[in-house]
Design a protein around this motif. Structure first.
Motif, PDB file in Angstrom:
ATOM      1  N   LEU A  60       8.634  38.542  48.519  1.00 53.93           N
ATOM      2  CA  LEU A  60       8.916  39.787  49.233  1.00 53.93           C
ATOM      3  C   LEU A  60       8.014  40.903  48.707  1.00 53.93           C
ATOM      4  CD1 LEU A  60      11.024  40.900  51.326  1.00 53.93           C
ATOM      5  CD2 LEU A  60      12.364  41.672  49.358  1.00 53.93           C
ATOM      6  N   GLU A  61       7.351  41.616  49.619  1.00 53.26           N
ATOM      7  CA  GLU A  61       6.509  42.758  49.229  1.00 53.26           C
ATOM      8  C   GLU A  61       7.366  44.013  49.165  1.00 53.26           C
ATOM      9  OE1 GLU A  61       3.018  43.895  51.210  1.00 53.26           O
ATOM     10  OE2 GLU A  61       1.809  42.507  50.036  1.00 53.26           O
ATOM     11  N   LEU A 108      14.310  47.735  54.264  1.00 54.47           N
ATOM     12  CA  LEU A 108      14.017  46.484  53.551  1.00 54.47           C
ATOM     13  C   LEU A 108      15.139  46.200  52.555  1.00 54.47           C
ATOM     14  CD1 LEU A 108      11.635  44.407  53.286  1.00 54.47           C
ATOM     15  CD2 LEU A 108      10.877  45.753  51.323  1.00 54.47           C
ATOM     16  N   ARG A 130       8.769  23.742  41.973  1.00 57.62           N
ATOM     17  CA  ARG A 130       8.580  24.140  43.364  1.00 57.62           C
ATOM     18  C   ARG A 130       7.083  24.303  43.648  1.00 57.62           C
ATOM     19  NH1 ARG A 130      12.044  29.388  44.772  1.00 57.62           N
ATOM     20  NH2 ARG A 130      10.731  30.019  43.034  1.00 57.62           N
ATOM     21  N   LYS A 173      11.804  42.283  37.680  1.00 59.03           N
ATOM     22  CA  LYS A 173      11.138  41.075  37.175  1.00 59.03           C
ATOM     23  C   LYS A 173       9.669  41.055  37.590  1.00 59.03           C
ATOM     24  CE  LYS A 173      11.206  36.028  37.767  1.00 59.03           C
ATOM     25  NZ  LYS A 173      12.054  34.856  38.059  1.00 59.03           N
ATOM     26  N   ALA A 174       9.406  41.397  38.850  1.00 59.53           N
ATOM     27  CA  ALA A 174       8.026  41.361  39.354  1.00 59.53           C
ATOM     28  C   ALA A 174       7.143  42.405  38.667  1.00 59.53           C
ATOM     29  CB  ALA A 174       8.019  41.560  40.867  1.00 59.53           C
ATOM     30  N   LYS A 222      15.156  41.576  40.949  1.00 53.96           N
ATOM     31  CA  LYS A 222      13.983  40.750  41.288  1.00 53.96           C
ATOM     32  C   LYS A 222      12.716  41.600  41.325  1.00 53.96           C
ATOM     33  CE  LYS A 222      16.580  37.097  43.593  1.00 53.96           C
ATOM     34  NZ  LYS A 222      16.361  36.034  42.595  1.00 53.96           N
ATOM     35  N   LEU A 223      12.848  42.865  41.722  1.00 55.43           N
ATOM     36  CA  LEU A 223      11.672  43.741  41.680  1.00 55.43           C
ATOM     37  C   LEU A 223      11.311  44.081  40.234  1.00 55.43           C
ATOM     38  CD1 LEU A 223       9.553  45.505  43.138  1.00 55.43           C
ATOM     39  CD2 LEU A 223      11.068  47.402  42.590  1.00 55.43           C
ATOM     40  N   THR A 244       4.772  41.966  44.691  1.00 61.85           N
ATOM     41  CA  THR A 244       5.369  40.821  45.376  1.00 61.85           C
ATOM     42  C   THR A 244       6.336  40.132  44.414  1.00 61.85           C
ATOM     43  OG1 THR A 244       3.344  40.563  46.636  1.00 61.85           O
ATOM     44  CG2 THR A 244       4.857  38.700  46.635  1.00 61.85           C
ATOM     45  N   THR A 245       7.571  39.959  44.852  1.00 62.42           N
ATOM     46  CA  THR A 245       8.564  39.303  43.992  1.00 62.42           C
ATOM     47  C   THR A 245       8.305  37.794  43.966  1.00 62.42           C
ATOM     48  OG1 THR A 245      10.158  38.803  45.717  1.00 62.42           O
ATOM     49  CG2 THR A 245      10.276  41.011  44.739  1.00 62.42           C
ATOM     50  N   ALA A 246       8.987  37.120  43.048  1.00 63.80           N
ATOM     51  CA  ALA A 246       8.851  35.657  42.942  1.00 63.80           C
ATOM     52  C   ALA A 246       9.228  34.986  44.252  1.00 63.80           C
ATOM     53  CB  ALA A 246       9.709  35.126  41.804  1.00 63.80           C
ATOM     54  N   GLU A 247      10.064  35.664  45.050  1.00 67.51           N
ATOM     55  CA  GLU A 247      10.501  35.105  46.332  1.00 67.51           C
ATOM     56  C   GLU A 247       9.524  35.432  47.460  1.00 67.51           C
ATOM     57  OE1 GLU A 247      12.412  37.013  44.307  1.00 67.51           O
ATOM     58  OE2 GLU A 247      13.427  35.291  43.398  1.00 67.51           O
TER      59      GLU A 247
END
Lengths: 412, 412
Positions: B289-290, A289, A36, A298-299, A295-296, B284-287
């Motif tokens: 999103l903050e 939100l 991507r 992971k970040a 996912k967080l 910030t996630t991989a997508e």
């Protein structure tokens, strides 16, 4: 004979695959890498150039593609003339990339089972939920699709096949053990994509015993193993892809997978799991939100590829296979030991990415040579393991065998 | 004499304040409650009605207000004719609500120090960063502002003042100990807003010793205490509001705050802290999103007010004050024990909210009666503790004293 490889993905495993393809571009032909984010591909190509990894002059080009878009992947396959696709993108893109291969006739190779981001741990056998539904179509169209060609799944499936073929008349059990005795020096990190890593452990643990599926939960079933190089290590029954294909191919055997975990990993996992922070279902903050907790997390965790420079120690992954030979009980342990620091020195990646990526390139080389160009869909244990081991011996992951108190190379 | 109360906030402490104001509306007059979400105020008013908490017929009305908007708060104060504002909203709104009180002349009461959402643990003394900058203006305009009128800060400041005035000529140390020996039955939960709770522990721990500020870090300095009712409990030095005002008013004394924590709390906190999940800085996630990690953790944890129905056990919060009397060393422990289940039975809240909310209402009653209507800004230890204790004895938080081996009521 197939040539020209398209690598899908630009993470830690993709970096290993890129280097190993470059080191064998005399066999594999033109090389392409797509994800991507094209800049991530370019960063990998830079490391390939820095290491002078290309065996001979040739093409290695980066591309941007949305791997969830099957038509876009098919267009790219045609554009670059790839006859082999190595999919080491996220596990969420397997089916779209496979469809693109079926559409174009390119051979498909991946290293992990397809996952639906909305679901965790579907009904066994897992391959039956997605990949195997395309098996008849692959056969009909003569498309080669090699599923799970990493280390586990992958090499461990070949270990099982080899142990059974070589040492026994009947197999009674296959226990796959994956120990990472390396140290990355961080408070906590996962060795590959945290999202996929945690998803492995948050669902039901399926295993095959007494010719039926049984269930347990993560960390509920553990035992100590004493393995070559890494010594005594505690490992716990986990769900894993290869259990699902080996149980289908060897239904008479018990098939279990054991993953090594230290107490610290288990503690962190348990806290996150109990707080709901490993959930893939979005929660809404007080500010409105919508966030998927996993996912967080992971970040917040270290990027697995960032662990490589400081990673030390070894992995030991192998199969303890039991059965009978001439009516007497027999057991054999087939395994590999890999070194994190050596992997980093060679390809700039840590050992977990190395063990996952190198076998996929070995599989591609066997497709290129025709030996594994099966013209249908295959799991690794359905293919001859010996040429696979021969290439792996050459390119960095030698196979060893413990049998009757002796520890030797598989072909000693 | 001031009357008519506006409560800002609609969380667990606001519920306690609402019930206690209702139980004393003969003294306090018309009652109003306002928060960003009016439905949360209405839910509190429903519990007040359900318990028949109003001492006499009277007004108790809900309103929507953005407490970050000082002009909107001032307009509401004028509209409802409130002469006393009890601010038990988030600690981020103190300064805007205080400004509205200065603007309108209403008395201001809060229970915790102002916080800037962007900053954690500012330079000591913390009150000097925000509230005390408005002290001269309060004095000039004759506005009463009572800071930190919860339990800690609040009652514990009065405990210190009382111990020093009653038992010693000189004070040498004030150690405030906060033990919650209750059980909520959840895997993990904070007893008040997780965001504020964790912010207390993620920064530098400041304490006052040898007439200067010293620093330690959370969980680095712990000791066991043996306290009435709750017994032996481990507590750790933490940063806390009252250390910063007591150190200013009693600079000759060492001032420390100790918070009780079980090993399980510390483990969960340590994991979250080390993973960066308690950070107030967005990631910030991989997508793309903050997300502020702490806000997600808050969303995943139980709402503190949801703990109340099943909460059992006691809190013990007190001050060990040491000094000299007629040249000889002297020490006294002034404390309160509260019961979670009794708090729930009375006002539908758990003990932590109860101990924080009840003293603010006692302070409002003393402002109403004129005894604490100081016409300037005061921390609690700058006010006469005896009428405060007298009201607290009556409305649910009796003060006890351990001195010379005897345990008695403060006024026995």
């Amino acid at each position: 004979m197939k040539r020209n490889v398209l690598i899908i993905g630009a993470g830690g495993v993709a970096q290993v695959v890129a280097h190993k393809c470059a080191q064998n571009n005399d066999i594999l032909g033109d090389l392409h890498i797509a994800s991507r984010t094209k800049s991530k591909c370019d960063a990998i190509l830079q490391t390939v150039a820095d290491k002078g990894a290309m065996k001979q002059d040739g093409v290695f080009t980066s591309h941007a593609v949305d791997a969830m878009d099957s038509a876009a992947v098919a267009a790219l396959i045609r554009e670059v003339g790839a006859q082999i696709v190595i999919n080491v993108g996220t596990a969420f893109v397997n089916m779209t990339v496979l469809d693109a291969c079926i559409e174009t006739g390119a051979a498909y190779i991946d290293t992990a089972i397809h996952e639906d981001p909305e679901k965790i741990c579907e009904t066994p056998p897992w391959y039956g939920n997605y990949e195997w539904k395309k098996r008849a179509l692959c056969a009909e169209k003569g498309v080669t699709a090699i599923l799970g060609a990493g280390f586990d799944p992958g090499v461990v499936n070949a270990f099982a096949r080899y142990a059974i073929d070589t040492y026994m008349d009947e197999v009674t059990s296959i226990d796959i053990v994956d120990i990472n005795a390396g140290s990355h020096g961080k408070y906590f990190a996962t060795n590959f994509d945290p999202e996929i890593n945690f998803r492995e452990f948050t669902g039901t643990v399926y295993y095959w015993e007494d010719q039926k599926w049984k269930e347990t939960s993560m960390f509920a079933s553990g035992r100590e193993w004493d393995l070559p190089v890494v010594g005594k290590q505690k490992a716990y029954q986990s769900g894993h892809d290869e259990v699902h294909s080996l149980a289908a191919n060897y239904p008479q055997a018990d098939v279990r997978f054991w993953m090594g975990f230290g107490d610290h990993y288990i503690n962190v996992f348990t806290v996150l799991q109990n707080l709901g922070l490993l959930s893939e279902k979005p929660v809404t903050t007080a500010e409105g939100l919508e966030v998927v907790p996993l996912k967080l997390v992971k970040a917040c965790l270290p990027d697995p590829s960032s662990l490589a420079p400081d990673y030390t120690g070894n992995t030991c992954i192998g199969d303890l296979v039991k059965g009978t030979k001439d009516g007497a009980p027999v057991e054999v342990f087939v395994y590999n030991v890999a070194d994190h620091a050596e992997a980093y020195a060679e390809v700039g990646s840590q050992g977990i990415s190395y063990t996952a990526g190198v076998p996929a390139v070995a599989a591609a080389m066997l497709v290129a040579s025709g030996e594994w160009d099966a013209k249908t869909m295959k799991n690794i244990e359905e293919l001859d393991p010996k040429p696979f081991f021969t290439i792996l011996d050459d390119i960095g992951l030698p196979t060893r065998v413990e049998f009757n108190g002796k520890d030797t190379a598989w072909n000693a």
